[in-house]
Scaffold this active site. Structure first.
Site: not given
Length: 406
Positions: A21, A136, A188, A216, A244, A247, A276-277, A362
């Protein structure tokens, strides 16, 4: 032992496979999306971005930016800690209320990204429900797979979008055993949409919970942007809706929404949340403003759907092989990693068109593609340039065009 030699050997293998990548060094330009400035070899180049997940251009919306500026001025830069230790800002509380309302649920919980929300929520639910088995979908995102793997619960993978295979697998399990069915609304890379109703029907018949990844879909579908499940009137059928803020809402962060007990359960036991913060208040304020706006505005969604339809129609007309689907994602199929990267590089270097090559892991080997995501901020001239450039490179490379449109 020279560890760098080991590292370099595996990197060289990636390059040889065409899977290495390379990041495009971009500076997006507020007010002129999808335009950006590309930095390369000490120089700059003006480019048009065709692969952004900022699907509606909300990352430059004055509504969002004004809210972020106001929160930054009033609250400062960071949250100051974890949510448990001094880091819960009132903007987090307001945002979680907006998200719960968006999905018609009792409660919602914020995470630092969509990846973390999947990893933490699935990992916690599957691990802490005694003898839980997770069903799944075969097409699920890496974040879901990692969360399920982290839980160490039994996992069964059902055939992609197959309610029939899901039913067969659930039928073999003890009816009293806790079960969780995890799948996405919009996938996606192929852009296909899950048969949510049919999967929920099967899950309900076997007493299983349902976990829907809407990353998505949120902002883009449904009368208020609640996603595909809202569009289809199915939000009440789902135990967990995950989404999310990075997006269609144009900011960053992830979340889950569901019953008060389920959300509190994840809040209380998920290490990925506890340790986590918290998101900066300005991010939460911007996301909240974006969600509120898209709950009432149809302009962005209508413009988005029109652009997607136009690009798809134009590419079909010149025989460019586009994977058919009912979503906003347009996969242009190349089928070879080296060709895919070469086409991407050529478009960028010669026409200032940036669309990232998508290669293994991917997508499966042999299905390498360019993933095009039109937005309402792409102009007619942008579309014309993209179509013309793709046609040119397809001819130069003597790549096959689809027979019915050639």
């Amino acid at each position: 032992m020279n560890y760098d030699v080991l590292f370099q050997g595996q990197l060289d293998a990636l390059r040889g496979e065409g899977a290495y990548r390379v990041f495009a060094d971009l500076e997006r330009q507020r007010g002129s999306f999808p335009k950006a400035k590309r930095y390369i070899d000490g120089a700059t180049q003006d480019v048009t971005v065709w692969c952004s997940n900022d699907y509606l251009g909300m990352g430059q919306s004055p509504v969002v930016l004004d809210a972020m500026h106001a929160a930054l001025d009033s609250c400062g830069a960071g949250a100051g800690g974890t949510r448990n230790i001094g880091g819960t800002n009132h903007h987090h509380v307001l945002l979680e209320a907006e998200l719960a309302d968006l999905h018609g649920k009792d409660a919602a919980l914020l995470f630092t990204s969509g990846y973390v929300s999947n990893w933490a929520a699935l990992g916690t639910l599957a691990a802490r429900l005694p003898d839980c088995v997770v069903l799944s979908d075969a097409g699920n995102h890496a974040s879901m797979i990692e969360g399920i793997r982290h839980s160490r619960a039994e996992r069964q993978v059902f055939a992609h979008n197959s309610a029939e295979d899901l039913d067969r697998r659930l039928s073999r399990l003890d009816p009293a055993r806790p079960k969780l069915v995890a799948f996405e609304s919009v996938y996606s890379m192929d852009g296909d949409i899950a048969p949510i109703k049919e999967l929920c029907d099967v899950a309900d018949a076997h007493g299983a919970m349902t976990y829907l990844d809407e990353v998505h879909g949120v902002g883009l579908y449904g009368p208020r942007g609640g996603g595909v499940a809202e569009r289809d009137g199915l939000m009440d059928r789902l135990t967990v809706i995950e989404g999310t803020l990075g997006k269609a809402f144009g900011v960053m962060g992830g979340y889950i929404a569901g019953s008060s007990a389920m959300v509190d359960f994840v809040r209380s036991f998920a290490s990925g949340f506890i340790f986590t913060t918290a998101l900066p208040p300005s991010i939460a304020a911007g996301a909240c403003a974006s969600i509120r706006h898209l709950k009432v505005s149809q302009v962005e969604r209508a413009g988005h759907q029109e652009r997607v339809a136009k690009v798809r129609r134009r590419l079909n007309a010149i025989g460019i092989p586009v994977m058919d689907n009912d979503s906003h994602i347009i996969p242009v199929m190349v089928g070879d990693p080296h060709h895919c990267k070469m086409i991407s590089d050529w478009l960028l270097d010669n026409h200032g068109i940036y669309v990232q090559p998508i290669n293994y892991p991917t997508v499966p080997k042999g299905t390498e593609r360019l993933r095009i995501t039109p937005s309402p901020v792409h102009s007619d001239a942008d579309v014309d340039k993209l179509v013309s450039a793709l046609s040119e490179i397809w001819s130069q490379c003597a790549l096959a065009r689809v027979a019915e449109a050639a």
